[in-house]
Design an enzyme around this catalytic site. Sequence first.
Site, PDB file in Angstrom:
ATOM      1  N   PHE A 177      -5.813  -3.984   3.334  1.00  0.00           N
ATOM      2  CA  PHE A 177      -6.553  -3.766   4.587  1.00  0.00           C
ATOM      3  C   PHE A 177      -5.682  -3.179   5.694  1.00  0.00           C
ATOM      4  O   PHE A 177      -5.975  -3.351   6.883  1.00  0.00           O
ATOM      5  CB  PHE A 177      -7.236  -5.058   5.057  1.00  0.00           C
ATOM      6  CG  PHE A 177      -8.128  -5.683   4.026  1.00  0.00           C
ATOM      7  CD1 PHE A 177      -9.301  -5.045   3.625  1.00  0.00           C
ATOM      8  CD2 PHE A 177      -7.791  -6.886   3.422  1.00  0.00           C
ATOM      9  CE1 PHE A 177     -10.119  -5.602   2.649  1.00  0.00           C
ATOM     10  CE2 PHE A 177      -8.605  -7.447   2.442  1.00  0.00           C
ATOM     11  CZ  PHE A 177      -9.773  -6.800   2.052  1.00  0.00           C
TER      12      PHE A 177
ATOM     13  N   ARG B  30      -7.785  -1.692   8.741  1.00  0.00           N
ATOM     14  CA  ARG B  30      -9.053  -0.998   8.475  1.00  0.00           C
ATOM     15  C   ARG B  30      -9.678  -0.340   9.713  1.00  0.00           C
ATOM     16  O   ARG B  30     -10.209  -1.035  10.589  1.00  0.00           O
ATOM     17  CB  ARG B  30     -10.028  -1.984   7.851  1.00  0.00           C
ATOM     18  CG  ARG B  30     -11.067  -1.311   6.952  1.00  0.00           C
ATOM     19  CD  ARG B  30     -11.824  -2.353   6.160  1.00  0.00           C
ATOM     20  NE  ARG B  30     -12.531  -1.739   5.045  1.00  0.00           N
ATOM     21  CZ  ARG B  30     -13.103  -2.429   4.061  1.00  0.00           C
ATOM     22  NH1 ARG B  30     -13.064  -3.742   4.072  1.00  0.00           N
ATOM     23  NH2 ARG B  30     -13.725  -1.820   3.091  1.00  0.00           N
TER      24      ARG B  30
ATOM     25  N   GLN C  50       0.829  -1.200   0.000  1.00  0.00           N
ATOM     26  CA  GLN C  50       0.000   0.000   0.000  1.00  0.00           C
ATOM     27  C   GLN C  50       0.867   1.255   0.000  1.00  0.00           C
ATOM     28  O   GLN C  50       0.344   2.356  -0.097  1.00  0.00           O
ATOM     29  CB  GLN C  50      -0.887   0.029   1.256  1.00  0.00           C
ATOM     30  CG  GLN C  50      -1.942  -1.058   1.300  1.00  0.00           C
ATOM     31  CD  GLN C  50      -2.654  -1.103   2.637  1.00  0.00           C
ATOM     32  OE1 GLN C  50      -2.592  -2.120   3.311  1.00  0.00           O
ATOM     33  NE2 GLN C  50      -3.326  -0.030   3.037  1.00  0.00           N
TER      34      GLN C  50
ATOM     35  N   ARG D  95      -5.501   7.070  17.231  1.00  0.00           N
ATOM     36  CA  ARG D  95      -6.799   7.042  16.550  1.00  0.00           C
ATOM     37  C   ARG D  95      -7.874   6.345  17.394  1.00  0.00           C
ATOM     38  O   ARG D  95      -9.057   6.667  17.284  1.00  0.00           O
ATOM     39  CB  ARG D  95      -6.692   6.417  15.157  1.00  0.00           C
ATOM     40  CG  ARG D  95      -7.918   6.653  14.282  1.00  0.00           C
ATOM     41  CD  ARG D  95      -7.725   6.180  12.841  1.00  0.00           C
ATOM     42  NE  ARG D  95      -7.188   7.196  11.970  1.00  0.00           N
ATOM     43  CZ  ARG D  95      -7.910   8.097  11.288  1.00  0.00           C
ATOM     44  NH1 ARG D  95      -9.228   8.091  11.365  1.00  0.00           N
ATOM     45  NH2 ARG D  95      -7.333   8.987  10.528  1.00  0.00           N
TER      46      ARG D  95
ATOM     47  N   GLU E   9       0.678  -1.672   4.764  1.00  0.00           N
ATOM     48  CA  GLU E   9       1.090  -0.270   4.887  1.00  0.00           C
ATOM     49  C   GLU E   9       2.551  -0.182   5.324  1.00  0.00           C
ATOM     50  O   GLU E   9       3.274   0.725   4.933  1.00  0.00           O
ATOM     51  CB  GLU E   9       0.178   0.464   5.887  1.00  0.00           C
ATOM     52  CG  GLU E   9       0.498   1.953   5.981  1.00  0.00           C
ATOM     53  CD  GLU E   9      -0.487   2.754   6.815  1.00  0.00           C
ATOM     54  OE1 GLU E   9      -1.642   2.317   6.976  1.00  0.00           O
ATOM     55  OE2 GLU E   9      -0.098   3.823   7.318  1.00  0.00           O
TER      56      GLU E   9
ATOM     57  N   GLU F 246     -12.849   2.837   5.279  1.00  0.00           N
ATOM     58  CA  GLU F 246     -12.846   2.315   6.649  1.00  0.00           C
ATOM     59  C   GLU F 246     -14.135   2.539   7.442  1.00  0.00           C
ATOM     60  O   GLU F 246     -14.521   1.662   8.224  1.00  0.00           O
ATOM     61  CB  GLU F 246     -11.683   2.935   7.433  1.00  0.00           C
ATOM     62  CG  GLU F 246     -10.321   2.547   6.902  1.00  0.00           C
ATOM     63  CD  GLU F 246      -9.231   3.423   7.478  1.00  0.00           C
ATOM     64  OE1 GLU F 246      -9.199   4.623   7.128  1.00  0.00           O
ATOM     65  OE2 GLU F 246      -8.429   2.935   8.280  1.00  0.00           O
TER      66      GLU F 246
ATOM     67  N   ALA G 239      -5.937   5.353   5.541  1.00  0.00           N
ATOM     68  CA  ALA G 239      -6.772   6.365   6.181  1.00  0.00           C
ATOM     69  C   ALA G 239      -7.974   6.723   5.300  1.00  0.00           C
ATOM     70  O   ALA G 239      -8.512   7.829   5.404  1.00  0.00           O
ATOM     71  CB  ALA G 239      -5.950   7.612   6.536  1.00  0.00           C
TER      72      ALA G 239
ATOM     73  N   THR H 167      -3.798  11.500  10.734  1.00  0.00           N
ATOM     74  CA  THR H 167      -3.593  12.398  11.869  1.00  0.00           C
ATOM     75  C   THR H 167      -2.169  12.954  11.865  1.00  0.00           C
ATOM     76  O   THR H 167      -1.895  13.966  12.497  1.00  0.00           O
ATOM     77  CB  THR H 167      -3.904  11.683  13.188  1.00  0.00           C
ATOM     78  OG1 THR H 167      -3.089  10.511  13.269  1.00  0.00           O
ATOM     79  CG2 THR H 167      -5.360  11.291  13.233  1.00  0.00           C
TER      80      THR H 167
HETATM   81  N1  MTE Z   1     -11.210  -2.793   0.000  1.00  0.00           N
HETATM   82  C1  MTE Z   1     -10.652  -3.866  -0.594  1.00  0.00           C
HETATM   83  N2  MTE Z   1     -11.357  -4.546  -1.516  1.00  0.00           N
HETATM   84  N3  MTE Z   1      -9.397  -4.285  -0.259  1.00  0.00           N
HETATM   85  C2  MTE Z   1      -8.644  -3.641   0.697  1.00  0.00           C
HETATM   86  O1  MTE Z   1      -7.510  -4.024   0.967  1.00  0.00           O
HETATM   87  N4  MTE Z   1      -8.552  -1.775   2.329  1.00  0.00           N
HETATM   88  C3  MTE Z   1      -9.336  -0.878   3.172  1.00  0.00           C
HETATM   89  C4  MTE Z   1     -10.370  -0.110   2.337  1.00  0.00           C
HETATM   90  N5  MTE Z   1     -11.105  -1.006   1.506  1.00  0.00           N
HETATM   91  C5  MTE Z   1      -9.231  -2.505   1.340  1.00  0.00           C
HETATM   92  C6  MTE Z   1     -10.532  -2.103   0.941  1.00  0.00           C
HETATM   93  C7  MTE Z   1      -8.524   0.096   3.903  1.00  0.00           C
HETATM   94  S1  MTE Z   1      -7.793  -0.377   5.342  1.00  0.00           S
HETATM   95  C8  MTE Z   1      -8.376   1.386   3.480  1.00  0.00           C
HETATM   96  S2  MTE Z   1      -7.522   2.530   4.390  1.00  0.00           S
HETATM   97  C9  MTE Z   1      -8.957   1.841   2.204  1.00  0.00           C
HETATM   98  O2  MTE Z   1      -9.657   0.800   1.517  1.00  0.00           O
HETATM   99  C10 MTE Z   1      -7.823   2.356   1.325  1.00  0.00           C
HETATM  100  O3  MTE Z   1      -8.258   2.731   0.079  1.00  0.00           O
HETATM  101  P1  MTE Z   1      -8.950   4.149  -0.230  1.00  0.00           P
HETATM  102  O4  MTE Z   1      -8.229   5.169   0.562  1.00  0.00           O
HETATM  103  O5  MTE Z   1      -8.762   4.272  -1.675  1.00  0.00           O
HETATM  104  O6  MTE Z   1     -10.377   4.001   0.178  1.00  0.00           O
HETATM  105  N1  HPA Z   2      -4.534   6.107   9.200  1.00  0.00           N
HETATM  106  C1  HPA Z   2      -4.016   5.121   8.473  1.00  0.00           C
HETATM  107  N2  HPA Z   2      -2.736   4.955   8.282  1.00  0.00           N
HETATM  108  C2  HPA Z   2      -1.911   5.820   8.867  1.00  0.00           C
HETATM  109  C3  HPA Z   2      -2.381   6.862   9.645  1.00  0.00           C
HETATM  110  C4  HPA Z   2      -3.769   7.032   9.828  1.00  0.00           C
HETATM  111  O1  HPA Z   2      -4.255   7.944  10.512  1.00  0.00           O
HETATM  112  N3  HPA Z   2      -1.321   7.547  10.100  1.00  0.00           N
HETATM  113  C5  HPA Z   2      -0.242   6.907   9.601  1.00  0.00           C
HETATM  114  N4  HPA Z   2      -0.589   5.876   8.854  1.00  0.00           N
HETATM  115 MO1  MOS Z   3      -6.166   1.400   6.049  1.00  0.00          MO
HETATM  116  S1  MOS Z   3      -5.909   0.590   7.906  1.00  0.00           S
HETATM  117  O1  MOS Z   3      -5.766   3.010   6.669  1.00  0.00           O
HETATM  118  O2  MOS Z   3      -4.768   0.835   5.286  1.00  0.00           O
END
Ligand code: MTE
Ligand code: HPA
Ligand code: MOS
Length: 770
Positions: free
Chosen positions: A238, A352, A207, A320, A242, A723, A521, A452
């Site tokens: 998910f 997530r 990610q 958080r 990261e 999330e 995030a 944050t």
């Molecule tokens: N959806 C799918 N299908 N697969 C994933 O790994 N990760 C989740 C969410 N939805 C995820 C998902 C998480 S933890 C986050 S932070 C967001 O997607 C990240 O993507 P976005 O910022 O584009 O929504």
């Molecule tokens: N959310 C998700 N990932 C992160 C954050 C947060 O607030 N800060 C650093 N990594």
């Molecule tokens: Mo989502 S836990 O912020 O990758």
Amino acid sequence: MSETVSIKGGVHRDLAHDSAAKHVTGAADYTDDIAEPIGTLHAYFGTSDVAHARITSVDLAAVRAAPGVVGVLTADDVPGVNDVSPTGRHDEPLFAKDTIEFWGQVVFAVVAESRDEARRAAALAQISYETLAHVTEADEAIAKGYPDVTAPMTLQRGDIAKGQAEAAHRINGQMRIGGQDHMYLEGHIAFAMPGEDDDVVVHCSTQHPSEAQHMVAHVLGVPNNAVVVNVRRMGGGFGGKESQMNQFAAVAALAAKKWNRPVKIRPDRDQDMESTGKRHDFVVDYDVGFADDGRITAVDAQFAARCGWSSDLSGPVTDRALFHADNAYFYPHVRLKSRPMKTNTVSNTAFRGFGGPQGVVGAERMIEEIAYALGKDPLEVRKANFYGDTDRNITPYHQEVEDNVIGRLVDELEQNSDYQARRQTVLDHNAKGGIIRKGISLTPVKFGISFTATWFNQAGALVHVYNDGSIMLNHGGTEMGQGLNTKIAQVVAEAFQVDIDRIKITKTTTEKVPNTSATAASSGTDLNGMAALDACDQIKARLVSWAAEAWGVAEDAVVFVANAVRVGEEEMVFSDFISKAYMARVQLSAAGFYKTPKIHWDREKGQGRPFYYFAYGAAVAEVSVDTLTGEYRVDRADVLHDVGKSLNPVLDKGQVEGAFVQGLGWLTSEELVWDDKGRLRTHAPSTYKIPLAGDIPREFNVKLADWSENRELTIKRSKAVGEPPFMLPICVFEALGMAVASVADYRECPRLDAPATPERVLMAVERLKA
Ligand code: MTE
Ligand code: HPA
Ligand code: MOS
């Protein structure tokens, strides 16, 4: 001017994920699908089988002598820094050197001609230890004086002693909240190709390509510009990718440079689960004061987390948790403390919600306590405590809640799901005293959007328009199934008014957009969508100014219409217009940039505006529980979720449904168990139960609040969706509590810990009956 023709795939419309067909036919390329050049080597980790120890000797002779083995890597082979900590704290050695901090810690890597040979050889190491006492639980860590793994935080507002003195009632208690494995379909993997000089290219399921890049450079002791990290897509992240990919990317790159051959590393599922971090388990201690009407006067709570052996992202995760310990409720006097505890377990990480869900579960437990104590419907207590619009609207971190829609969402859901009548039916059913008990609960979610760590809220994009009118789109975000690339392509299609199939979605690479933040995030679309729009706007501005001059018209007479451009009276198809622009030497490429406005945060003071805005949602669930076995099922769930003005409602609904079921798994069936030796015993799907198709609510109605629009100037007034809906299934957890409480006539809060496995439900039933 009214447009009769419209483009395929602009914003605010349903559009399938760009790779949907490829996902289901197997044609989508993941890292492991990249053709391996002849000579590719395979690496595998050798890990510890004790939880805490001093290493007395490491004998790798048998590993080196095993068939196919090319060599091994240990801490002594690291040319740069033996560290992969994502926060620069240097507390996460890539290879353990003197001490072992958890069972499953990487001690060495073996590199062989095939993955099978590497994996077999890794098991032949002879490592001797002098074992030390270990700690696995957060509260045990506090009791034994273990250190915080990173600095704790306190949020404070009002006067806690005053709030407690004003309270007609006070309850204190403790709740344990379990962790969660990410269980992405595609596990961790990295594939490194050596280049000339210091160069190396790493394909990695991540990610956070920029962090993988910087970490590889740090370990190799080379500048960031020697390293390229690429990812076309992940089979789920998910949060688990990261920071946790760092060790894989670093080892693949290290081996590739050492042997000057391509090197791939892909752990099996057991090693992936044992050696990479998960959601943080929490122990929440709360003391809540409230009035006769159920209104909270004071909250004093501590959130202790099992962070594992290194800090990783535990600082921001536990922060958080505190940022969400209010959920949607106003606390007049409040003090919240985090305790990010070091433990001898794998280093827990993003998942997530990033600690937010644990905070929200804590808030909902306090509401339930109040409701049971006063003999009220918990929904009534929830409503009594909702943030106000003009008063009672300051969070524990002193940010004003300006965009509150929780009242409207909850009222609509209550009506549309027929909550009141169904609750009465549930009460009547339980009053008959049968074996099968029912429960119903409606819970809200409020979730803060922005990293944050304020500086992470920036993004870049690179858009090229080629001279045939085809468009290449690149941005700093990564695709993990959430549909980010589709949404951003929609934004670009809308900007140029062209069909979406004219836009090529490309892999994420540190070569095209530098210094990116993790796609995390929930902010992927907010940040990268705006950056992509900025790039489009730059190109469009150049096109408009050139065309206005070339045709001798005013700039506002140059209009992008469906797949064409109108200049004064003349209309040209887009590709013709672009090739004319090319011939006239207009620059058809731009790098876009965006940074989120308005946000700031002072962690020391615990004050600021960490979040640009809030996303909201609400859900109601009805469950049936077998009080003889503790087994249960979700009979029905209804969701009303706020995504602002949706860029793509069908993708957003998919995110809401997926998050609901993933959250359901966290709160019901997914249980991580460490034995007394500190070994994780649930390291495969055979012992760790994720929800299956049959666990989805029998009736599942998901709606987006179609009236919602982000009051902030986000990309097309949409809201983040990734999330926030993860917390919706807390209603299932509370409904299970109600069914359990019915065996003792709701006299007592059932105080279920999470996950509410059938065993735990049965034990609670037995306890309440006794
Ligand atoms: N959806 C799918 N299908 N697969 C994933 O790994 N990760 C989740 C969410 N939805 C995820 C998902 C998480 S933890 C986050 S932070 C967001 O997607 C990240 O993507 P976005 O910022 O584009 O929504
Ligand atoms: N959310 C998700 N990932 C992160 C954050 C947060 O607030 N800060 C650093 N990594
Ligand atoms: Mo989502 S836990 O912020 O990758």
